[in-house]
Design a protein around this motif. Sequence first.
Motif, PDB file in Angstrom:
ATOM      1  N   SER A 184      56.761 -15.265  -1.655  1.00 50.72           N
ATOM      2  CA  SER A 184      55.625 -15.986  -1.073  1.00 50.72           C
ATOM      3  C   SER A 184      56.003 -17.405  -0.655  1.00 50.72           C
ATOM      4  O   SER A 184      55.462 -17.936   0.309  1.00 50.72           O
ATOM      5  N   GLU A 224      55.739 -19.244   5.088  1.00 45.63           N
ATOM      6  CA  GLU A 224      55.594 -20.160   6.221  1.00 45.63           C
ATOM      7  C   GLU A 224      56.872 -20.209   7.060  1.00 45.63           C
ATOM      8  O   GLU A 224      56.832 -20.176   8.289  1.00 45.63           O
ATOM      9  N   LYS A 225      58.003 -20.284   6.388  1.00 45.66           N
ATOM     10  CA  LYS A 225      59.284 -20.335   7.103  1.00 45.66           C
ATOM     11  C   LYS A 225      59.520 -19.037   7.873  1.00 45.66           C
ATOM     12  O   LYS A 225      59.941 -19.065   9.032  1.00 45.66           O
ATOM     13  N   ALA A 253      57.273 -16.978   9.027  1.00 45.21           N
ATOM     14  CA  ALA A 253      56.331 -16.942  10.146  1.00 45.21           C
ATOM     15  C   ALA A 253      56.824 -17.787  11.317  1.00 45.21           C
ATOM     16  O   ALA A 253      56.483 -17.521  12.473  1.00 45.21           O
ATOM     17  N   SER A 254      57.665 -18.800  11.041  1.00 46.38           N
ATOM     18  CA  SER A 254      58.198 -19.624  12.123  1.00 46.38           C
ATOM     19  C   SER A 254      59.214 -18.842  12.971  1.00 46.38           C
ATOM     20  O   SER A 254      59.516 -19.230  14.091  1.00 46.38           O
TER      21      SER A 254
END
Length: 168
Positions: free
Chosen positions: A147, A151-152, A154-155
């Motif tokens: 988790s 974010e990384k 998704a980039s």
Amino acid sequence: MDHRGIHWRALSTLDLPMVEAIAAIVHPDFPEDTAVLAERQRLYPDGARFLELGGIPSGYLISHPWTFKSLPALNSRLGAIPPDASTYYLHDLALLNKARGTGAAAMIVGDIINHARAGGFPNLSLVAVNGSQPFWHKHGFRVVNASELAEKLASYEATARFMVKPLV
């Protein structure tokens, strides 16, 4: 390594314009500056390989030691290889269509697995993009749900997955 006209060799700085051209074809949604690729080749030359198929540039691999579960940002310089690197990271494997299905990818993955094992790394890690998850799965990599990497990942793209192959 040379097999049926397939030749993987050390990537040199002279190859970087061709690497950039191959990357633009294979990974148009993940552009990286030549300076980023040049830095990775300079920081860890043993992990930078170039594919020639019948003498024609056809692909490349960029890999290096890194910190487990700490993904380098796209199109960013590393600065240095961490002295306490805890994974062998496959940053990019890119082959032009004409090189796919030749066995070239399996050759270099086998070589890099052996290289990482000889270096004492407990695992290899990567981010699977462009629908490459089945290829990596075939080579023993498994998706690891982390988790803290959401974010990384998704980039990169919505379907990007963090994958790991244990070596011990």
